[in-house]
Structure formats: structure tokens, C-alpha cells
Design an enzyme around this catalytic site. Structure first.
Site, PDB file in Angstrom:
ATOM      1  N   ASP A 100       3.178   6.161   3.941  1.00 21.53           N
ATOM      2  CA  ASP A 100       2.183   7.259   3.860  1.00 21.53           C
ATOM      3  C   ASP A 100       2.819   8.872   3.863  1.00 21.53           C
ATOM      4  OD1 ASP A 100      -0.374   8.585   4.009  1.00 21.53           O
ATOM      5  OD2 ASP A 100      -0.509   8.347   6.104  1.00 21.53           O
ATOM      6  N   GLU A 341       6.683  -0.279  11.354  1.00 24.26           N
ATOM      7  CA  GLU A 341       5.650  -1.358  10.608  1.00 24.26           C
ATOM      8  C   GLU A 341       6.023  -2.168   9.687  1.00 24.26           C
ATOM      9  OE1 GLU A 341       1.936   1.036   9.764  1.00 24.26           O
ATOM     10  OE2 GLU A 341       1.921   1.853  11.922  1.00 24.26           O
ATOM     11  N   TYR A 393      -4.194   2.900  16.301  1.00 23.87           N
ATOM     12  CA  TYR A 393      -5.262   3.946  15.808  1.00 23.87           C
ATOM     13  C   TYR A 393      -6.637   3.484  16.131  1.00 23.87           C
ATOM     14  CZ  TYR A 393      -1.455   6.213  13.455  1.00 23.87           C
ATOM     15  OH  TYR A 393      -0.412   7.058  13.324  1.00 23.87           O
ATOM     16  N   GLU A 429       2.923   6.092  18.075  1.00 21.01           N
ATOM     17  CA  GLU A 429       1.952   6.524  16.882  1.00 21.01           C
ATOM     18  C   GLU A 429       0.539   6.719  17.833  1.00 21.01           C
ATOM     19  OE1 GLU A 429       2.006   6.189  12.783  1.00 21.01           O
ATOM     20  OE2 GLU A 429       4.159   5.794  12.696  1.00 21.01           O
TER      21      GLU A 429
END
Ligand code: BDP
Length: 543
Positions: A100, A341, A393, A429
């Protein structure tokens, strides 16, 4: 893309060895000098060099570089074409990559001509230990020649001067003891200057200076210890990214970013998702930031056959070698991170990550190693990595618009992970996109209020878990990505600052939580200056 430049250098064909050093070329570089092919380097974000003495001309030299930014499936990070991406994967972006951020290609850091004397120092490794109030500085030296020379070492700083002298051929090791040392920490990033001088027949022919910090880093139980004291990492995942410059290194931007992090009270960051410029790490040493240093292994996949996986492992090993070799002497670097990840659910990835872990520990037994996962309790490799690092998230990609449910899920999951892997845990994160200037009360997704509130709630959860030793918000600044339906304006908007470094509401919230919070709320204060603080101050004043 092709680059070419002409250069002259004051060189008369003497016996010095001359090489060309590239700080970073992303991704694949082929290099020619005066029509002669020098070779190839694969992989961005890490330095490489070529000996060029045989091809140098006294006056005009023509340097040509071809760079290929296309990512093949076997590369690291892998090209997107490689595999069947899971149905949960975000919609594809353009350009189509497995990560990303924008895949800037080309020369991104300085290119230097390096000239060294024959038999010069080829490598220098510094490892520090603490013995009571003293610092032990273990120094290993290597040369590419076997003749006997004298190595003269001097360590200076904080009123101390320690000297050593030894005869060496290809290699040598020695320890310098600094009594009543000023240790390195974020609160007081004290450094000493180590100088190594080589002499042949009584004449100096090589000299190298390196600022070092005396500190230890260790994992004990569920805590991370700096100089023997528990430490809490507060900071960010980031990107090397700025308008106009793209990923090209710029010193003023690096300094600005440290200024912003200091203003917030941050003490740490992870080099998401690739090694950062060496200049950035030098600033971390100088300013007292703790760095989790990451190889470019983002988005690794494991569903495209053994040959591809084996080739990716080979690339990860090469990058680990290059990273440890480059960054081993930075006091700021406290941990190696070997993936972000990985798609670990695609197969038995334990042998892959065991190999990388063992390699890292062989290369550097002094620092913890980790890998960052989004699989939580299902990430089998957490069983042998030293620190558990997780990205989450809730309240953004899932539990959308539901801040309370998101925070509750986080709290629950952290405990479940800790129950299975009782180790220090860093939330590497968490965050939410906020378009600067968008407001909503009550907070709604994409508003500055929603981002600020999500971060506040996450930090409250993290502060309530004694085994959580780090909180890294995603991201310090908005950053360029490919184009896609989730990336308005081709940007990821999870920055606490805009891409041009203006604060959003969340910056003020973080500052209140990290920097101007009442002292009594700080469960884990930064370690105070070591040993006798008074003596320390006196020494500092003297210097
Ligand atoms: C995480 C990735 C990071 C992304 C972030 C996001 O590690 O690179 O930018 O998600 O979606 O999963 O904002």
C-alpha cells in the site's frame, strides 16, 4: 529507466582502490562505466558497490545505469501477479502492487565515489555491554589483507578517553572499558567517538571514525529492556515520502519529521516497509529514537509453488545480510523486523520464518528479532520470535464507524494473543484515514474527529495491558499510494500530519497523551540517567 552522467576525479592511477557506492536503487540495477559492464544489484533500499579502478579514466568518465522497477513474483516485495490474493484483499490499485505505497523506482539515495588505501579497514563491528556503572565496548576489525599492521583505537567523550593498540592481520578484536560511562537512551542519547587508525611501519595509512552509543537491549519475560530498564515505545509507522521528491532522500525533510515526532513526545518508529536512508538512522542515534529496522519483505505470499517461495527466501536472506551489515553499529536500532503482514495463512510458513530468524540471530545475537503480523493468535511464528508485533484496524476496515466495539475487540484479542504467546507485544499499526479539514460531531469515518478518537481509545486499551511495550500509530504522515477506490487523491490518509506535514486533530491528541501527560499517568517512565546522575551532569558540563 536509464540514467547517465559524466564525472572526472582527481586520480592518477595510484594504488588506492576506488569503488562506486549506491545508497539505494529500486529495484533492479545494471551498471556500466566507460562501456564496461560492472554488474547487477537486485533489491531496493539497501546499498551496494562496485570496484571501478580497472575502468577509471583520468579525465572524463561515463557512468550509465539501467533501472528496472517491475516486480517479478519471485522478488521481495513480490510482484502482484504472483498469486491468488485472498478475497479479503483490498481492491487492486494502479499501479498494481502487493503493498500500500507508491512503487517509486530509480536512484533514491546518494551515489558516492569511495577511495581507500590498500589493506584499509574493510569492516568494523561495535557491540556494547554494561558492567555496573561501566561501559564495555567490544570492537571487531576486519581487513582484506593479511600483512601485520598496528591498529590504534581511541574512544572519546563525556570527559573520558580510552585507548587501545594491537597488531592485526586480517582481523582483530578488543574491548575498551569506559568507567562511569554515560549510557545512550532516548532521554539522554549520549555518544562517544570511536576512532580506529591503522599504521604500517609506523606510518598511518587509514583512519575511520564512528560515533557510538553504549547501551543494551534485551527481552526479559514480557518486557523490553533498554539498559536493564523496561521501555515503552511511542511512535509511528512511516514512509519515505514527500511531495515532488517521492522517495528521494532529502535531509531537510528528515530533520523536519524528527522535529514533528519530538513535538509529539514520540521516542520510536519502525522503518515500514523497507530500510530507510542511513542519514535517517544517524539522526535517530543523535536524537535518541528507538528504531525497529525492517527488510522490504512486505506482502510475502506462499501460494505460488516451492520454487518461487525458495527464491523469495533467498532474497529475504540477502536483504537481511545487507541490512545487518549496514545498520549493526547504530545504537538506535533495537530490533530487526523480518516481514510485514506475510500471508502466513497460505501454507506452512514456519520453516521460512525459522530460517530467517536463525540467520538474523547468527548475524546479530545482540538484538531481538520480530515479524509483524495481522493474523493475531494464528501467527505460528510468534512462538519463536522474540517480540509479538501486530497490526490492527478494528473500527476502520472492520467494525466500521463503531469506535467502542473496535476498542473492545482490540482489548479482547490482545489478551488472547498474550495467553498463547506470553511475550512483549507491540501494536505496530493502528489508525484511521482522515481527510484534513473534514469534521464531524459525533465522529464519523474520514473526519479528523474520528481518527483522533480512535487513536485515543486504542491508546487507553494499550496503556491498560502491562505486556504491551509499544504503540506505533499508522502513519506519521499521509503518503502516496497507487490509485484506487480506498485511496482518495492517490493517498493513504492515515497520517497524523498531512503529506506536507501540517497537523491534523489527532496530532494534538497524541501530543497530550505522549508529551504533556501528567507524570503520574506514565506507568513506565523512561530510564533515568544511569548510575550517579549528579556525576553524569558534571561530566556533561565538563565536555
Ligand atoms: C496495513 C499495512 C500498511 C497499510 C495499512 C493501511 O501494513 O502498509 O498502509 O494497512 O491499509 O495492513 O492503511
Amino acid at each position: 529507466a536509464w540514467y547517465q552522467t559524466r564525472f572526472a576525479m582527481p586520480w592518477d592511477g595510484d594504488s588506492h582502490q576506488v569503488s562506486l557506492r549506491f545508497g539505494s536503487v529500486n529495484y533492479l540495477a545494471d551498471v556500466w562505466l566507460n562501456g564496461a559492464y560492472l554488474g547487477q544489484h537486485v533489491g531496493g533500499h539497501l546499498p551496494f558497490n562496485f570496484e571501478i579502478g580497472a575502468h577509471l579514466r583520468p579525465e572524463a568518465n561515463l557512468l550509465v545505469l539501467r533501472v528496472d522497477g517491475r516486480l517479478a513474483p519471485t522478488q521481495v516485495p513480490p510482484g502482484r501477479e504472483s498469486s491468488g490474493y485472498g478475497s479479503w484483499d483490498p481492491p487492486r490499485q494502479y499501479p498494481d502492487v502487493s503493498f500500500d505505497y507508491f512503487p517509486y523506482c530509480g536512484i533514491q539515495r546518494p551515489v558516492q565515489l569511495v577511495s581507500t588505501a590498500p589493506g584499509a579497514l574493510a569492516d568494523l563491528t561495535v557491540v556494547t555491554e554494561i558492567a555496573g556503572a561501566d561501559g564495555m565496548v567490544h570492537v571487531s576489525l576486519k581487513r582484506a589483507a593479511a600483512d601485520d599492521v598496528i591498529a590504534r583505537l581511541t574512544l572519546r567523550g563525556h570527559g573520558a578517553e580510552v585507548r587501545g593498540e594491537l597488531t592485526m592481520g586480517e582481523q582483530a578484536e578488543t574491548t575498551l572499558r569506559v568507567s562511569q560511562a554515560a549510557f545512550w537512551s532516548p532521554a539522554a542519547p549520549h555518544r562517544y567517538e570511536l576512532t580506529v587508525e591503522l599504521l604500517r611501519d609506523g606510518l598511518p595509512f587509514d583512519r575511520y571514525s564512528l560515533p557510538i552509543g553504549i547501551r543494551t537491549i534485551a527481552v526479559e519475560g514480557d518486557q523490553l529492556l533498554l539498559n536493564g530498564e523496561p521501555i515503552m515505545l511511542r511512535g509511528f509507522g512511516r514512509h519515505e515520502d514527500f511531495p515532488v521528491l517521492g522517495r528521494g532522500f532529502h535531509a531537510a525533510v528528515a530533520v523536519k519529521d524528527y522535529g514533528l515526532m519530538q513535538w509529539l513526545g514520540a521516542n520510536s518508529f519502525r522503518t515500514t516497509h523497507y530500510p530507510y536512508a542511513e542519514e535517517t538512522l544517524e539522526l535517530a542515534d543523535r536524537l535518541g529514537f528507538l528504531v525497529i529496522d525492517e527488510i522490504p519483505a512486505v506482502g510475502l505470499c506462499f501460494d505460488d509453488g516451492e520454487a518461487n517461495i525458495a527464491e523469495r527466501l533467498r532474497m529475504c536472506e540477502q536483504q537481511t545480510h545487507e541490512l545487518v551489515q549496514r545498520d549493526k553499529n547504530h545504537p538506535s536500532v533495537i530490533m530487526w523486523c523480518l516481514a510485514n503482514e506475510p500471508r502466513s495463512y497460505q501454507g506452512d510458513v514456519v520453516p521460512f520464518f525459522r530460517t530467517l530468524y536463525d540467520l538474523t540471530k547468527r548475524l546479530d545475537p545482540t538484538r531481538p528479532a520480530t515479524l509483524v503480523s495481522d493474523l493475531g493468535v494464528l501467527e505460528e511464528s510468534f512462538a519463536f520470535y522474540d517480540v509479538v508485533c501486530m497490526n490492527r484496524y478494528y473500527g476502520w476496515y472492520t467494525e466500521q464507524g463503531r469506535l467502542e466495539t473496535g476498542a473492545a475487540r482490540l482489548a479482547e484479542e490482545l489478551d488472547a494473543i498474550y495467553a498463547r504467546f506470553p511475550k512483549p507485544l507491540i501494536l505496530t499499526e493502528f489508525g484511521a484515514d482522515a481527510i484534513a479539514g473534514m469534521h464531524a460531531q459525533p465522529p464519523e469515518m474520514w473526519s479528523e474527529e474520528y481518527q483522533a478518537e480512535l487513536i485515543r481509545r486504542y491508546i487507553a486499551v494499550l496503556n491498560s495491558k502491562p505486556y504491551v511495550v509499544g504503540q506505533h500509530v499508522w502513519n506519521l504522515c499521509d503518503f502516496k499510494t497507487g490509485q484506487g477506490v480506498m485511496r482518495a487523491g492517490g493517498l493513504n490518509h492515515k497520517g497524523i500530519f498531512t503529506r506536507d506535514r501540517r497537523p491534523k486533530l489527532a496530532a494534538h491528541v497524541l501530543r497530550e497523551l505522549w508529551s504533556i501527560r501528567p507524570k503520574t499517568e506514565d506507568r513506565r517512565p523512561e530510564p533515568a540517567a544511569p548510575s550517579n546522575a549528579e556525576a553524569q551532569r558534571a561530566r556533561d558540563a565538563e565536555t
